[in-house]
Write an enzyme that holds these catalytic residues in place. Structure first.
Site, PDB file in Angstrom:
ATOM      1  N   HIS A 155      -8.742   1.684  -1.382  1.00 27.81           N
ATOM      2  CA  HIS A 155      -9.044   1.563  -2.811  1.00 27.81           C
ATOM      3  C   HIS A 155      -8.925   0.111  -3.236  1.00 27.81           C
ATOM      4  CE1 HIS A 155      -4.746   2.426  -2.242  1.00 27.81           C
ATOM      5  NE2 HIS A 155      -4.508   1.632  -3.277  1.00 27.81           N
ATOM      6  N   GLN A 200       0.846  -1.204   0.000  1.00 30.28           N
ATOM      7  CA  GLN A 200       0.000   0.000   0.000  1.00 30.28           C
ATOM      8  C   GLN A 200       0.877   1.247   0.000  1.00 30.28           C
ATOM      9  OE1 GLN A 200      -2.864   0.346   3.232  1.00 30.28           O
ATOM     10  NE2 GLN A 200      -3.888   2.087   2.250  1.00 30.28           N
ATOM     11  N   SER A 201       0.606   2.155  -0.929  1.00 30.19           N
ATOM     12  CA  SER A 201       1.376   3.398  -1.015  1.00 30.19           C
ATOM     13  C   SER A 201       0.513   4.636  -0.857  1.00 30.19           C
ATOM     14  CB  SER A 201       2.140   3.459  -2.345  1.00 30.19           C
ATOM     15  OG  SER A 201       1.243   3.421  -3.430  1.00 30.19           O
TER      16      SER A 201
HETATM   17  P1  5GP Z   1      -1.385   1.112  -3.555  1.00 32.03           P
HETATM   18  O1  5GP Z   1       0.094   0.995  -3.828  1.00 32.03           O
HETATM   19  O2  5GP Z   1      -1.644   2.045  -2.408  1.00 32.03           O
HETATM   20  O3  5GP Z   1      -2.096  -0.190  -3.428  1.00 32.03           O
HETATM   21  O4  5GP Z   1      -1.992   1.762  -4.868  1.00 32.03           O
HETATM   22  C1  5GP Z   1      -1.944   3.125  -5.126  1.00 32.03           C
HETATM   23  C2  5GP Z   1      -2.141   3.292  -6.609  1.00 32.03           C
HETATM   24  O5  5GP Z   1      -2.462   4.654  -6.854  1.00 32.03           O
HETATM   25  C3  5GP Z   1      -0.892   2.983  -7.431  1.00 32.03           C
HETATM   26  O6  5GP Z   1      -1.190   1.973  -8.391  1.00 32.03           O
HETATM   27  C4  5GP Z   1      -0.556   4.321  -8.090  1.00 32.03           C
HETATM   28  O7  5GP Z   1      -0.066   4.181  -9.397  1.00 32.03           O
HETATM   29  C5  5GP Z   1      -1.871   5.066  -8.044  1.00 32.03           C
HETATM   30  N1  5GP Z   1      -1.753   6.503  -7.939  1.00 32.03           N
HETATM   31  C6  5GP Z   1      -0.953   7.201  -7.064  1.00 32.03           C
HETATM   32  N2  5GP Z   1      -1.114   8.521  -7.234  1.00 32.03           N
HETATM   33  C7  5GP Z   1      -2.033   8.669  -8.234  1.00 32.03           C
HETATM   34  C8  5GP Z   1      -2.605   9.822  -8.864  1.00 32.03           C
HETATM   35  O8  5GP Z   1      -2.322  10.968  -8.545  1.00 32.03           O
HETATM   36  N3  5GP Z   1      -3.519   9.581  -9.841  1.00 32.03           N
HETATM   37  C9  5GP Z   1      -3.875   8.326 -10.236  1.00 32.03           C
HETATM   38  N4  5GP Z   1      -4.772   8.216 -11.212  1.00 32.03           N
HETATM   39  N5  5GP Z   1      -3.355   7.216  -9.660  1.00 32.03           N
HETATM   40  C10 5GP Z   1      -2.444   7.395  -8.675  1.00 32.03           C
END
Ligand code: 5GP
Ligand code: ZN
Length: 114
Positions: A100, A94-95
């Protein structure tokens, strides 16, 4: 949350390619797609991680999953298949700390995941 990037996307303060929206959720294209189709489904309300979602939000979580399935169908993925992923905390990758679902499709996926 004033400085949360997904809250800002939900409020349209940061532009995104929105593919679905209703009272509870927004679905938009991931900025760095990991598959030919990579759409994110976020809640409009802010919850940092799945750990922060209470039992009273059961309906919201179910709705997010159904929206992912609906977008998958809209994108023609319902026959070939797709993956829905929720990463919780750093060890899972998670980043962005606003809940989501990742909807991923258009290629084959390995199991177990990396
Ligand atoms: P996580 O790593 O938290 O599971 O997923 C975060 C997702 O958000 C990543 O796939 C990353 O590419 C996407 N993401 C991060 N910042 C933005 C943004 O400003 N706009 C969009 N459309 N996606 C983003
Ligand atoms: Zn947020």
């Amino acid at each position: 949350m004033a400085d949360c990037i997904f809250c800002k996307i939900g409020r349209k303060e940061i532009p995104s390619k929105i593919v679905y929206e209703d009272r509870q959720v927004v679905a938009f294209e991931d900025i760095k797609p990991q598959a030919p189709i990579h759409t994110l489904v976020i809640s409009k309300g802010h919850f940092a991680t799945l750990n922060d979602v209470g039992a009273e939000e059961e309906g919201l979580l179910g709705h997010m999953m159904l929206v992912a399935a609906r977008v998958a169908k809209d994108k023609g993925l319902d026959k070939e298949g797709y993956r829905v992923v929720a990463n919780c905390l750093e060890a899972a990758g998670q980043s962005v700390f606003h809940i989501h679902l990742h909807l991923l499709g258009g290629r084959r996926f390995a199991w177990p995941p990396g």
